[in-house]
Design a protein around this motif. Structure first.
Motif, PDB file in Angstrom:
ATOM      1  N   UNK A 245      48.660 -33.459  12.750  1.00  0.00           N
ATOM      2  CA  UNK A 245      50.117 -33.397  12.874  1.00  0.00           C
ATOM      3  C   UNK A 245      50.735 -34.538  13.664  1.00  0.00           C
ATOM      4  N   UNK A 246      49.964 -35.174  14.557  1.00  0.00           N
ATOM      5  CA  UNK A 246      50.545 -36.220  15.410  1.00  0.00           C
ATOM      6  C   UNK A 246      49.429 -37.079  15.987  1.00  0.00           C
ATOM      7  N   UNK A 247      49.737 -38.335  16.323  1.00  0.00           N
ATOM      8  CA  UNK A 247      48.721 -39.197  16.932  1.00  0.00           C
ATOM      9  C   UNK A 247      48.393 -38.754  18.348  1.00  0.00           C
ATOM     10  N   UNK A 248      47.143 -38.932  18.734  1.00  0.00           N
ATOM     11  CA  UNK A 248      46.709 -38.607  20.088  1.00  0.00           C
ATOM     12  C   UNK A 248      46.624 -39.883  20.916  1.00  0.00           C
ATOM     13  N   UNK A 249      46.912 -39.753  22.206  1.00  0.00           N
ATOM     14  CA  UNK A 249      46.715 -40.832  23.179  1.00  0.00           C
ATOM     15  C   UNK A 249      45.811 -40.238  24.243  1.00  0.00           C
ATOM     16  N   UNK A 250      44.568 -40.695  24.308  1.00  0.00           N
ATOM     17  CA  UNK A 250      43.559 -40.007  25.115  1.00  0.00           C
ATOM     18  C   UNK A 250      42.953 -40.923  26.171  1.00  0.00           C
ATOM     19  N   UNK A 251      42.606 -40.322  27.302  1.00  0.00           N
ATOM     20  CA  UNK A 251      41.764 -40.957  28.311  1.00  0.00           C
ATOM     21  C   UNK A 251      40.606 -40.008  28.605  1.00  0.00           C
ATOM     22  N   UNK A 252      39.546 -40.553  29.171  1.00  0.00           N
ATOM     23  CA  UNK A 252      38.446 -39.675  29.551  1.00  0.00           C
ATOM     24  C   UNK A 252      38.521 -39.309  31.024  1.00  0.00           C
ATOM     25  N   UNK A 253      37.860 -38.212  31.364  1.00  0.00           N
ATOM     26  CA  UNK A 253      37.629 -37.846  32.759  1.00  0.00           C
ATOM     27  C   UNK A 253      36.117 -37.723  32.942  1.00  0.00           C
ATOM     28  N   UNK A 254      35.655 -36.779  33.730  1.00  0.00           N
ATOM     29  CA  UNK A 254      34.219 -36.768  34.030  1.00  0.00           C
ATOM     30  C   UNK A 254      33.370 -36.079  32.969  1.00  0.00           C
TER      31      UNK A 254
END
Length: 553
Positions: A245-254
């Protein structure tokens, strides 16, 4: 709603102890059985197939990154290393029926990349909805929507983002994703870390009960393990729905690596018995970039910057690749200026970007809470589970050393930079802590509110991962009713904290204000969980302070 961005920037990269040693023998050899059982029944009957959905991410004014994973033959499951090279074509159009085609092309999916493919499409129009599809061997993927961002200099009336973090497969169902997907009004959605969890099955579940088992069952250590775990998560129908449904903007954590990751190791990694940290970290990063629609910044990190016209830019941080080990008796004081959360290059990049920004709002995608948090006078029955959740010594300590509280020199330098350069309208968007918070970010917490607030922070709770009521095993809301007033009394910059519920946020931005609407789920262990609005907080332009508002946007 009408929408609203610009280009992607990035910079450099890289480069304990644990409770239990998880035996990794037979990690790869026995993976196929449990994972195959978890895949849709048609996996064994049809080849090729798009069993893990499609996704888009990191939108630009003229482009978008498209992703999928093809299963070319029944045995070519994630992590197997099996399966032939397979041509995968892609189509981008201005309509859902894919009749008004604007771009098309093809890629080759190979076992070397776990049969994942990414198409970085350019030449598109800004602030425009597009639909896309992949095809292979006569099989079509689902058709999905994506959206480009506004031109860099465009006047943008508003932006709307879904905001999530901390989705543990074993702890429940991803209803938060389903409810966000149903909205139909998101420019994009932000995933602030812990998209997957690394634990072995049963080690990090819900109130001691596994709602649905992980694959592989062992703690993930190898490249094959990380690929299988990513593949398992991508079979979730609610997660697929949101990606469609929509683009994701992701970062990682641990947890994309291992619990309490730092540059040289992790709490949940035993050097030697579980291989080297360098090899495990490299495997985790490789699998992440294979399976996520994320453009790596220089040298394979997730810090980068995106722009949404003249309304906002978004600085995305990597707070795991460069950090010093979390403070303890052995590793030094939280105030030691030689210890860092961001790394020198990333902190300089962040400061320079905030100073040079010409947008109305400066958003920071931040995986761990920047606002200071003193435990205060919590009673022992509340302090111990809180300490367990935060990774604190259970005897009590006034900081969470895995967050910015454990790296006070970096925080002091950043907040002083905001104040000395009169940089306003900075909003930190945060996950990790499995609670919902609305905070001012004070220059000096000890004298606040007499001292200044340098920024504001909206923290979203977990999609499913345990929070305080789960750890204490009491009815939802019980702990928060007791702990929240005590936490707020000891932390006067905290306007609200909910320690107990699971859910997501919806961030709505206009020139006048940035508002976070907080939504909660009825029951994370139920696949049909309902969603309801619970609170809203906003920061009005020029104030650097949070205030409650009584209706969602």
């Amino acid at each position: 709603m009408t929408s609203r961005y610009r280009s992607s920037e990035g910079v450099n990269s890289l480069t304990p102890r644990r409770r239990t040693v998880v035996k990794a023998a037979a990690a790869t050899a026995v993976l196929a059985g449990p994972l195959a059982a978890a895949l849709p029944a048609r996996a064994a009957a049809e080849a090729p197939a798009f069993l893990h959905g499609v996704a888009s991410g990191d939108p630009l004014p003229d482009g978008i990154l498209l992703w999928t994973r093809v299963t070319p033959t029944a045995e070519a499951i994630p992590g197997s290393g099996l399966g032939p090279d397979t041509e995968v074509s892609w189509t981008v159009a201005k309509d859902k029926a894919l009749t008004n085609i604007v771009a098309k092309g093809s890629l080759t999916a190979t076992a070397a990349s776990d049969h994942t493919v990414k198409a970085d499409i350019r030449g598109l129009e800004p602030a425009t909805d597009y639909w896309f599809r992949f095809s292979a061997g006569g099989t079509d993927s689902p058709v999905a929507r994506t959206r480009t961002t506004p031109a860099a200099g465009a006047a943008v009336p508003g932006l709307r983002f879904g905001v999530v973090s901390c989705a543990n497969w074993e702890a429940g169902y991803f209803s938060a994703y389903r409810h966000l997907a149903a909205r139909g009004d998101l420019d994009a959605w932000l995933h602030l870390g812990d998209y997957i969890y690394e634990y072995k099955s049963g080690e990090y579940g819900t109130r001691g009960t596994v709602v649905r088992p992980h694959a592989p069952a062992n703690e993930i250590l190898t490249l094959a393990d990380y690929r299988i775990r990513h593949g398992k998560y991508k079979t979730d129908a609610d997660l697929q729905s949101l990606h469609h449904k929509a683009p994701v903007i992701a970062i990682w954590d641990d947890h994309e690596f291992a619990n309490d990751t730092w540059s040289g190791g992790a709490e949940n990694h035993t050097e030697g018995a579980e291989g080297t940290w360098a090899a495990r970290q490299a495997a985790a990063k490789q699998a992440y970039f294979e399976w996520m629609p994320v453009r790596p910044a220089i040298a394979g990190t997730t810090y980068r910057r995106l722009r949404f016209g003249k309304l906002a830019d978004l600085s995305l941080l990597d707070l795991r690749s460069f950090r010093s080990q979390q403070a303890s008796t052995a590793s030094g004081s939280v105030d030691d200026p030689d210890r860092t959360l961001t790394g020198r290059a990333q902190l300089d990049w962040l400061k320079a970007g905030l100073k040079s920004s010409d947008t109305t709002w400066r958003l920071v995608g931040n995986s761990v809470m920047i606002s200071p948090f003193a435990v205060g006078s919590l009673t022992a029955d509340l302090l111990k589970p809180l300490a367990k959740l935060l990774g604190l010594p259970q005897e009590g300590l006034a900081v969470n050393t895995d967050q910015w509280d454990g790296y006070t020199d970096d925080r002091r330098e950043l907040l002083a930079h905001l104040r000395s350069n009169a940089i306003g309208n900075t909003v930190f968007l945060t996950g990790d802590i499995h609670m919902a918070w609305a905070n001012d970010v004070p220059v000096d917490a000890g004298t606040y509110p007499l001292s200044a607030s340098a920024a504001t922070e909206f923290v979203v709770t977990s999609v499913t991962s345990d929070n305080l009521d789960d750890i204490v095993k009491v009815p939802e809301g019980t702990v928060s009713a007791i702990a929240s007033p005590i936490i707020r009394a000891a932390n006067r910059h905290v306007h609200w904290v909910d320690t107990d519920r699971h859910g997501y946020g919806v961030l709505d931005i206009t020139a006048e204000r940035a508002q976070m609407d907080y939504y909660v789920l009825s029951d994370r262990t139920k696949a049909n969980a309902t969603s309801s609005w619970t609170r809203s907080y906003r920061t009005r332009t020029g104030t650097q302070k949070v205030e409650r508002t009584y209706d969602p946007v």
